[in-house]
Design a protein around this motif. Structure first.
Motif, PDB file in Angstrom:
ATOM      1  N   TYR A 160      13.112  -8.182  -9.248  1.00  0.00           N
ATOM      2  CA  TYR A 160      13.682  -6.831  -9.268  1.00  0.00           C
ATOM      3  C   TYR A 160      12.940  -5.898  -8.330  1.00  0.00           C
ATOM      4  O   TYR A 160      13.192  -4.706  -8.299  1.00  0.00           O
ATOM      5  N   ARG A 161      12.017  -6.478  -7.601  1.00  0.00           N
ATOM      6  CA  ARG A 161      11.206  -5.712  -6.647  1.00  0.00           C
ATOM      7  C   ARG A 161      10.595  -4.483  -7.322  1.00  0.00           C
ATOM      8  O   ARG A 161      10.653  -3.365  -6.806  1.00  0.00           O
ATOM      9  N   ALA A 162       9.992  -4.734  -8.450  1.00  0.00           N
ATOM     10  CA  ALA A 162       9.351  -3.649  -9.182  1.00  0.00           C
ATOM     11  C   ALA A 162       8.082  -3.211  -8.461  1.00  0.00           C
ATOM     12  O   ALA A 162       7.462  -3.983  -7.741  1.00  0.00           O
ATOM     13  N   SER A 163       7.711  -1.974  -8.667  1.00  0.00           N
ATOM     14  CA  SER A 163       6.432  -1.491  -8.170  1.00  0.00           C
ATOM     15  C   SER A 163       5.387  -1.730  -9.249  1.00  0.00           C
ATOM     16  O   SER A 163       5.723  -1.942 -10.413  1.00  0.00           O
ATOM     17  N   LYS A 204       0.823  -1.204   0.000  1.00  0.00           N
ATOM     18  CA  LYS A 204       0.000   0.000   0.000  1.00  0.00           C
ATOM     19  C   LYS A 204       0.867   1.269   0.000  1.00  0.00           C
ATOM     20  O   LYS A 204       0.519   2.261  -0.630  1.00  0.00           O
ATOM     21  N   ASP A 205       1.989   1.224   0.680  1.00  0.00           N
ATOM     22  CA  ASP A 205       2.819   2.429   0.785  1.00  0.00           C
ATOM     23  C   ASP A 205       3.877   2.514  -0.316  1.00  0.00           C
ATOM     24  O   ASP A 205       4.053   3.542  -0.943  1.00  0.00           O
ATOM     25  N   THR A 206       4.594   1.434  -0.513  1.00  0.00           N
ATOM     26  CA  THR A 206       5.722   1.512  -1.444  1.00  0.00           C
ATOM     27  C   THR A 206       5.333   1.135  -2.866  1.00  0.00           C
ATOM     28  O   THR A 206       6.111   1.338  -3.793  1.00  0.00           O
ATOM     29  N   ASP A 207       4.152   0.558  -3.055  1.00  0.00           N
ATOM     30  CA  ASP A 207       3.704   0.156  -4.393  1.00  0.00           C
ATOM     31  C   ASP A 207       4.463  -1.068  -4.914  1.00  0.00           C
ATOM     32  O   ASP A 207       4.300  -1.468  -6.055  1.00  0.00           O
ATOM     33  N   ARG A 256       4.344   1.318 -16.422  1.00  0.00           N
ATOM     34  CA  ARG A 256       5.055   2.278 -17.280  1.00  0.00           C
ATOM     35  C   ARG A 256       5.925   1.598 -18.335  1.00  0.00           C
ATOM     36  O   ARG A 256       6.642   2.262 -19.071  1.00  0.00           O
ATOM     37  N   THR A 306      -1.848   0.604  -9.159  1.00  0.00           N
ATOM     38  CA  THR A 306      -1.105   1.827  -8.864  1.00  0.00           C
ATOM     39  C   THR A 306      -2.046   2.940  -8.377  1.00  0.00           C
ATOM     40  O   THR A 306      -1.928   3.427  -7.272  1.00  0.00           O
ATOM     41  N   GLU A 307      -2.931   3.306  -9.237  1.00  0.00           N
ATOM     42  CA  GLU A 307      -3.819   4.416  -8.874  1.00  0.00           C
ATOM     43  C   GLU A 307      -5.230   4.187  -9.381  1.00  0.00           C
ATOM     44  O   GLU A 307      -5.935   5.133  -9.705  1.00  0.00           O
ATOM     45  N   GLU A 316       3.580   0.442 -10.471  1.00  0.00           N
ATOM     46  CA  GLU A 316       3.710   1.527 -11.448  1.00  0.00           C
ATOM     47  C   GLU A 316       4.838   1.258 -12.445  1.00  0.00           C
ATOM     48  O   GLU A 316       4.751   1.637 -13.606  1.00  0.00           O
ATOM     49  N   ASP A 317       5.915   0.591 -11.977  1.00  0.00           N
ATOM     50  CA  ASP A 317       7.003   0.248 -12.902  1.00  0.00           C
ATOM     51  C   ASP A 317       6.461  -0.554 -14.078  1.00  0.00           C
ATOM     52  O   ASP A 317       6.753  -0.250 -15.237  1.00  0.00           O
TER      53      ASP A 317
END
Lengths: 427, 466
Positions: free
Chosen positions: B430-433, B402-405, B439, B459-460, B435-436
């Motif tokens: 790779y510990r992607a979020s 929730k915080d780091t995505d 994108r 993400t949003e 949003e990564d």
């Protein structure tokens, strides 16, 4: 508004260099976040925020300043909301304001190594903090960055250790077993472009101090080196047989460093001059052993000291090395923990060194250099056999240590290690 | 001659370890008690089941869905002999491939059953009863697992069968009862249901594939039912009777009443037990846990120094690719390297159709650990490619911190999920979020857009095509 001044890294240090800003100007920093690193002739340490707020940097990185100078301010009145928010708020309304999420992710991403980078760093005994800046997405540490960090030669800190030595809690066992496959770490490679480029970089205060001390040791002592070689068969057998039990019993791994430490402390009892130092026109004999052991820290080598190593058990030695190595890795060693040794052990073996002459760590009068273990044919009872062998070298100050003493001392260390049971019997 | 490494068992864990060791210049022996290399995976597991799954799905498509594409087939004919024969050929080609790899890497293959005699000595008894002995500095136990059964219902390989027999039935049965709705039960149940068998699956827990994310179990359950499979969830099997012409399985329903199910066969798919029979563990200091799994430390070394164990025989996820990672891990460590296995980034796949795949934490695990997370989902029906392919059943679900995505888990149900999960594994490593991934450009039109859209949603909550 909180003012952050440059702290003193230790007594008698008046000037330091702000080597690196870990946060950017205008960042919102949380309490305890690391802000910047300072480097002095004695040590490197990082400075953390004592309060949360917006950072304003007053002294750029690379500047040498007096202790007490104002390095930055933290505007504690500013809340997280006035700058890019520190938490992700996935509200659609803010979606256009360019990914709030990525700001946060970037901060954590910098500690993340790719799978290949992670393996490279661990094999080199390094961590992501040794990589200046991750070049991957969000500042991730890439394989390229890890290779660079792994191949950057380590700078000797505090004690000018002759050959790089590393924390030996794990011992060089893996390397021995790996003999057929393991390659020594590669050396950093600079790209030659064909043009006659010369690059100039300012020496860090740490490097300058090290340079000055190394030359001074050469000039002010009568240093020479004696060599010997150790058949490691018995020691390796003991370790192989008992390492699991030892670990179960003591919750610490059994490495070779504890044996070397005990062999040295026992031998020093017979050769007090080796554990002595010169002060003016007097010889100071130490009837105890404070053993300096070179271990790896993020910024280079440090030599924390095992106090009263002579009265420690093997397990205590291993535990203390592990504790100090952990503090070194986290940049937590204090100056006190790194000064006052009476003798030093340094190990170039982990880097593959076959033989070298260590340089004294004054005011100490002797230093032992360990090297890599290598299977070699040797003659035993008229037969050529293959044994795991290690060359050892001891550099000593001939002003107070005679040849007979230095050689006798090293032979004794060798005999203890070739027959570890003698350590137990103290014969 | 003394080996640097002896590997006992030539399944995907064992043979991969052997190859990696040979690459690292070790002198390697591999020991296999069965006539062909490759272990369960290649001979009676992953590979033959996929051969039958693909064949049976083609049949189902021809029978049920070709018409939707405007393709008439006339009277459809199923030749089970040929279908089964193709499967055997696939297995044969694969195991020959392993034999070739052993030869290419100069690995000595010893045929026979291995028994550990001490620290370094191994006795190998061949099928002809001839006994040889080899010595090796290090040993890897990769003996794998065997189908498990229930105390009151032992596999007889005739009527009460395991997956091994189910892959080689003489004819397509009219009725099949399967005990266990895990991966094996759902996959082989699908094979026969597609070919016209009345399949009944009894599961003790309340969901199919109960170890995976609950959404996936629910979706797969619906899909299996649509295939005509009867799912008896929450049912406890209490008796299996193989005496009559048909097998009778009695199970207690959640309400307490008993149901009786009958089949030409009953396939036991309640999991697999570690296989260490006659391995000589008593001659060395290797210890096992109460369920028989070999105990290892974080380096996968047993209590006996120099003897390692990997794969199914040490428990954890019984997956070929998990065993492979472990094999490489042990060998590289022996060579002085410092590899690492991220067990959280080992994907799970169920090869039903649609497929199920997952990696990382399930939503239930996150809830249980009180981790603050967010969910992004995207349905296949909103995906152009899926609609074009007539494959609009499916969903991709992304769980992120929730915080780091940071992406914590990805779960997929849908066509090609087995292959699509690879992107999620890379993201996790790779510990992607979320949003990564959102994108990163994804080709259009592809199924993988579903992952991108689910990441946008996580993400949003801004999926584009929903």
């Amino acid at each position: 508004m909180l003012e952050v001044k440059v702290p003193s890294p230790g007594e008698s240090v008046s000037e330091v260099t702000i080597s690196n800003w870990l946060r950017a100007d205008g960042d919102f920093v949380n309490m305890n976040d690391e802000l910047f690193e300072i480097e002095s002739e004695k040590a490197t340490l990082s400075v953390s925020a004592e309060s949360s707020g917006v950072l304003k940097i007053l002294i750029p990185a690379g500047t040498t300043v007096k202790v007490g100078a104002l390095a930055c301010t933290i505007d504690t009145a500013a809340s997280a909301g006035t700058v890019p928010p520190a938490k992700v708020e996935p509200s659609p309304a803010k979606a256009e304001q360019k990914g709030a999420a990525s700001a946060v992710v970037t901060a954590t991403a910098q500690k993340i190594a790719s799978p290949a980078a992670d393996k490279i760093l661990r094999e080199a005994g390094r961590s992501t903090s040794d990589v200046a800046k991750g070049s991957g997405k969000g500042g991730r540490v890439t394989k390229e960055g890890a290779l660079k960090a792994a191949n950057t030669p380590q700078v000797a800190a505090i004690a000018p250790a002759p050959v790089p030595a590393a924390a030996l809690a794990n011992g060089p066992v893996a390397q021995i077993k790996a003999a057929p496959a393991h390659m020594p770490p590669q050396v950093a490679k600079v790209a030659y472009t064909g043009e006659r480029i010369e690059r100039r970089e300012k020496m860090s205060p740490l490097r300058l101090k090290v340079a000055e001390r190394l030359v001074s040791v050469r000039q002010t002592t009568a240093m020479l080196t004696t060599f010997n070689e150790i058949d490691m068969s018995n020691l390796m057998q003991v370790r192989k047989e008992y390492k699991d039990k030892f670990e179960q019993q003591h919750s610490v791994r059994l490495g070779f460093m504890s044996f070397f430490t005990k062999a040295v402390t026992e031998s020093l009892k017979y050769f007090p001059a080796v554990n002595a130092s010169i002060e003016g026109d007097e010889v100071v004999y130490h009837d105890y052993v404070d053993m300096g052991i070179a271990v790896q820290a993020p910024k280079g080598l440090v030599v924390p000291v095992l106090r009263n190593a002579e009265s420690m058990t093997l397990a205590q030695v291993e535990m203390e090395i592990e504790r100090l190595a952990a503090r070194a890795r986290n940049n937590q060693l204090t100056i006190d923990e790194m000064t006052g040794g009476t003798y030093t052990i340094s190990n170039g073996g982990v880097f593959g060194s076959l033989m070298s002459t260590p340089i004294l760590n004054p005011p100490q009068s002797a230093i032992l250099g360990m090297h890599k273990i290598e299977e070699r044919p040797i003659a035993v009872n008229g037969q050529v056999v293959i044994r795991p062998m290690m060359y050892v070298a001891m550099s000593y100050d001939h002003r107070i240590i005679d040849g007979r003493e230095s050689v006798g001392f090293l032979v004794r260390v060798k005999e203890y290690l070739e027959n570890p049971v003698r350590l137990l019997l103290q014969v | 001659m003394k080996y640097d490494l002896a590997v006992i068992g030539s399944g995907p864990g064992g043979y991969v370890a052997a190859i990696r060791a040979a690459q690292l210049k070790m002198k390697v022996a591999i020991i296999e008690r069965y006539p062909t290399l490759g272990g369960t995976c290649l001979n009676v597991g992953c590979i033959p089941s996929k051969a039958l799954l693909d064949s049976s799905e083609h049949y189902l498509q021809a029978a049920k869905h070709f018409g939707e594409h405007g393709i008439g087939t006339g009277a459809l004919k199923l030749d089970w002999e040929i279908m089964r024969g193709r499967k055997d050929k696939v297995v044969d080609d694969n195991v020959k491939g392993i034999a070739f790899l052993m030869k290419k890497n100069k690995i000595d293959v010893h045929a026979g059953h291995a028994t550990l005699l001490g620290s370094e000595a191994i006795r190998i008894v061949g099928a002809d009863g001839k006994s040889t002995e080899i010595t090796s500095t290090s040993v890897i136990i990769a003996t794998g697992s065997k189908p498990a059964d229930l105390p009151f219902a032992k596999i007889d390989k005739v009527k009460l069968i395991s997956s091994t027999e189910a892959l080689a039935l003489k004819s397509v049965p009219k009725e099949l009862v399967i005990i266990g709705a895990g991966v094996i039960g759902c996959e082989l149940g699908s094979v026969y249901a597609r070919l016209g068998t009345k399949v009944r699956i009894v599961e003790y827990l309340n969901s199919a594939i109960p170890t995976m994310d609950a959404t996936m179990g629910k979706e797969l359950g619906k899909s299996l039912k649509a295939l005509g499979i009867e799912l008896y969830l929450g049912h406890k099997v209490k008796a299996v009777d193989t005496k009559g012409k048909k097998v009778k399985v009695v199970a207690t329903a959640p309400g307490g009443e008993d149901v009786e199910l009958s089949g030409d066969y009953c396939m036991m798919a309640v999991g697999r037990r570690p296989y260490t029979d006659n391995l000589g563990l008593e001659n060395v200091k290797v210890s096992t846990d109460p369920r028989g799994f070999i105990k290892v430390n974080e380096h996968l070394e047993t209590a006996h120094p120099g003897i390692y164990a990997i794969g199914d025989v040490i428990g954890g996820a019984m997956l070929a690719h998990k065993a492979e990672e472990e094999g490489v891990f042990v060998v590289e460590r022996l060579a002085g390297q410092k590899p690492h296995i991220n067990y959280r980034a080992i994907p799970w796949v169920v090869y039903t159709w649609p497929e199920v795949a997952g990696v990382g934490y399930t939503e239930e695990e996150l809830k249980q650990s009180n981790r603050a997370y967010k969910v992004g989902s995207f349905p296949y029906r909103a995906l152009g490619r899926a609609r074009a392919a007539n494959e609009s059943e499916g969903v991709v679900k992304v769980l992120a911190d929730k915080d780091t995505d940071e992406i914590l888990g990805v779960h997929m149900f849908g066509a090609r999920a087995a292959d699509m999960i690879a992107e999620a594994v890379v993201a996790l490593e790779y510990r992607a979020s979320a949003e990564d991934i959102a994108r990163i450009s994804h080709a259009h039109p592809t199924f993988t857009e579903a992952l991108k859209e689910a990441c946008l949603a996580a993400t949003e909550n801004r999926a584009l095509h929903l």
